[in-house]
Design a protein around this motif. Sequence first.
Motif, mmCIF file in Angstrom:
data_model
loop_
_atom_site.group_PDB
_atom_site.id
_atom_site.type_symbol
_atom_site.label_atom_id
_atom_site.label_comp_id
_atom_site.label_asym_id
_atom_site.label_seq_id
_atom_site.Cartn_x
_atom_site.Cartn_y
_atom_site.Cartn_z
ATOM 1 N N ALA A 260 0.838 -1.202 0.000
ATOM 2 C CA ALA A 260 0.000 0.000 0.000
ATOM 3 C C ALA A 260 0.874 1.254 0.000
ATOM 4 O O ALA A 260 0.448 2.317 -0.415
ATOM 5 C CB ALA A 260 -0.919 -0.003 1.218
ATOM 6 N N GLY A 261 2.103 1.113 0.474
ATOM 7 C CA GLY A 261 2.983 2.273 0.568
ATOM 8 C C GLY A 261 3.554 2.711 -0.765
ATOM 9 O O GLY A 261 3.424 3.864 -1.162
ATOM 10 N N CYS A 262 4.167 1.772 -1.498
ATOM 11 C CA CYS A 262 4.866 2.170 -2.725
ATOM 12 C C CYS A 262 4.228 1.572 -3.975
ATOM 13 O O CYS A 262 4.637 1.896 -5.092
ATOM 14 C CB CYS A 262 6.347 1.772 -2.651
ATOM 15 N N GLY A 263 3.237 0.674 -3.817
ATOM 16 C CA GLY A 263 2.557 0.138 -5.002
ATOM 17 C C GLY A 263 3.238 -1.075 -5.599
ATOM 18 O O GLY A 263 2.737 -1.643 -6.563
ATOM 19 N N GLU A 264 4.379 -1.499 -5.037
ATOM 20 C CA GLU A 264 5.075 -2.651 -5.612
ATOM 21 C C GLU A 264 4.243 -3.919 -5.452
ATOM 22 O O GLU A 264 3.618 -4.144 -4.413
ATOM 23 C CB GLU A 264 6.437 -2.844 -4.926
ATOM 24 N N GLU A 265 4.216 -4.741 -6.500
ATOM 25 C CA GLU A 265 3.548 -6.033 -6.435
ATOM 26 C C GLU A 265 4.556 -7.103 -6.799
ATOM 27 O O GLU A 265 5.236 -6.999 -7.811
ATOM 28 C CB GLU A 265 2.376 -6.080 -7.422
ATOM 29 N N VAL A 266 4.675 -8.106 -5.954
ATOM 30 C CA VAL A 266 5.587 -9.216 -6.235
ATOM 31 C C VAL A 266 4.778 -10.497 -6.198
ATOM 32 O O VAL A 266 4.039 -10.747 -5.248
ATOM 33 C CB VAL A 266 6.733 -9.269 -5.203
ATOM 34 N N TRP A 267 4.909 -11.271 -7.253
ATOM 35 C CA TRP A 267 4.126 -12.495 -7.372
ATOM 36 C C TRP A 267 5.063 -13.646 -7.693
ATOM 37 O O TRP A 267 6.036 -13.467 -8.438
ATOM 38 C CB TRP A 267 3.122 -12.321 -8.522
ATOM 39 N N SER A 268 4.793 -14.804 -7.152
ATOM 40 C CA SER A 268 5.529 -15.989 -7.580
ATOM 41 C C SER A 268 4.546 -17.142 -7.709
ATOM 42 O O SER A 268 3.715 -17.357 -6.840
ATOM 43 C CB SER A 268 6.636 -16.339 -6.591
ATOM 44 N N SER A 269 4.663 -17.872 -8.807
ATOM 45 C CA SER A 269 3.832 -19.069 -8.964
ATOM 46 C C SER A 269 4.331 -20.128 -7.996
ATOM 47 O O SER A 269 5.480 -20.072 -7.528
ATOM 48 C CB SER A 269 3.945 -19.588 -10.399
ATOM 49 N N LEU A 270 3.497 -21.119 -7.688
ATOM 50 C CA LEU A 270 3.937 -22.214 -6.825
ATOM 51 C C LEU A 270 5.086 -22.972 -7.492
ATOM 52 O O LEU A 270 6.015 -23.433 -6.827
ATOM 53 C CB LEU A 270 2.770 -23.152 -6.510
ATOM 54 N N ALA A 271 5.032 -23.070 -8.822
ATOM 55 C CA ALA A 271 6.137 -23.724 -9.538
ATOM 56 C C ALA A 271 7.428 -22.938 -9.325
ATOM 57 O O ALA A 271 8.498 -23.524 -9.107
ATOM 58 C CB ALA A 271 5.818 -23.832 -11.024
ATOM 59 N N GLY A 272 7.338 -21.612 -9.390
ATOM 60 C CA GLY A 272 8.515 -20.761 -9.185
ATOM 61 C C GLY A 272 9.077 -20.913 -7.786
ATOM 62 O O GLY A 272 10.288 -20.968 -7.591
ATOM 63 N N ILE A 273 8.180 -20.986 -6.793
ATOM 64 C CA ILE A 273 8.628 -21.164 -5.404
ATOM 65 C C ILE A 273 9.318 -22.520 -5.250
ATOM 66 O O ILE A 273 10.388 -22.624 -4.650
ATOM 67 C CB ILE A 273 7.429 -21.038 -4.433
ATOM 68 N N SER A 274 8.734 -23.567 -5.860
ATOM 69 C CA SER A 274 9.344 -24.893 -5.696
ATOM 70 C C SER A 274 10.667 -25.010 -6.457
ATOM 71 O O SER A 274 11.463 -25.900 -6.178
ATOM 72 C CB SER A 274 8.366 -26.003 -6.100
ATOM 73 N N ASN A 275 10.917 -24.091 -7.412
ATOM 74 C CA ASN A 275 12.221 -24.073 -8.090
ATOM 75 C C ASN A 275 13.369 -23.828 -7.120
ATOM 76 O O ASN A 275 14.523 -24.119 -7.429
ATOM 77 C CB ASN A 275 12.261 -22.963 -9.153
ATOM 78 N N GLY A 276 13.045 -23.272 -5.938
ATOM 79 C CA GLY A 276 14.094 -23.003 -4.960
ATOM 80 C C GLY A 276 14.460 -24.222 -4.136
ATOM 81 O O GLY A 276 15.449 -24.208 -3.408
#
Length: 326
Positions: A260-276
């Motif tokens: 809400a402060g700066c408007g940044e949106e960060v999204w990760s798919s579950l596939a992207g998360i499991s890539n880690g």
Amino acid sequence: MVDAGVCRGSERARLVRLCAAISGDREVAEDLAQETLLEAWRHRHKLTDARGADRWLAAIARNVCLRWSRTRSGLPVPVAELPEPTAPAEDDIAELLELLPPQSRDAMVQRYVHDRTHQEIAGSLGISSAAVSMRLTRGKQSLRQALAEAEWRPSGSTCPQCGTRKLLMRRTPTEIEFTCASCARGDVLVRYPLDNPQFARLVSGLHRPTAMFRRVGEWALHYFSGGAGADAVCTRCGQPVTVRAHVRQGGNRGLYVSCAGCGEEVWSSLAGISNGLPAVRELRPRRLLEVREERGLIAVVHGSLGGGRTVEAAFDRTTYALLGAA
Ligand SMILES: [Zn+2]
Ligand SMILES: [Zn+2]
């Protein structure tokens, strides 16, 4: 407002100036502005919030001009990706002009945004008309170079989603993007904002996409570990944010935060998360086999391309918190 038929004269003039500044070619700016309005009209159903119309139009103009510059240089034209009208867009002109050396920037803004003559610019900057011409020439060269750098190029790494094609990568001073000619259907698969300090730290200095996915995957694994409802910190401004579950168009499940402060949106798919996950990273090359829902959890299944090895990551069905991998 974005309907070509009812476009106000001043709005049209502003678009022509914008297209001239981006393309560096006043002769085609009129046509590019027209094409922008047509494209906006074709996609008018996508503009749900009229307050964002100016930025949306500017973003479309930028795409139209980029496409034009690619066609002219004889390079392949990628599928145009229309901006999401609801996404927070930075001021496109400002972003583009940031690429210019400061000396040229003033002259370019006066010439192409405010439509001043060489003599007027010379007067305001206290330099000769010849010096103004020189700065404009340098500015246009820098712009062309910046646009040329923003081409999709084969990356050398295989797409972790379909496992069949090399990922295409596009690098600009403000972002790194990946897409796949086989499975992305014209969308950008992954986007890292380099003006976001967290992402700059994670991927700057890296060249191979696999190295970037690994670093960002490890970070996302940690950042989103609590699933929806968990507290987190905005990667851009450091304000507290709440993690939310989000299903994208096409059914792609993931976790995201919106600040809400700066408007940044960060999204990760579950596939992207499991890539880690280390077990997933060991599958090289790999592809995403399936994402299926069963008995209260969501299984994301990665498989190695050569052998029959698979790794399943399990996420909670409602919070998308990572439960484990096997
Ligand atoms: Zn692919
Ligand atoms: Zn923020």
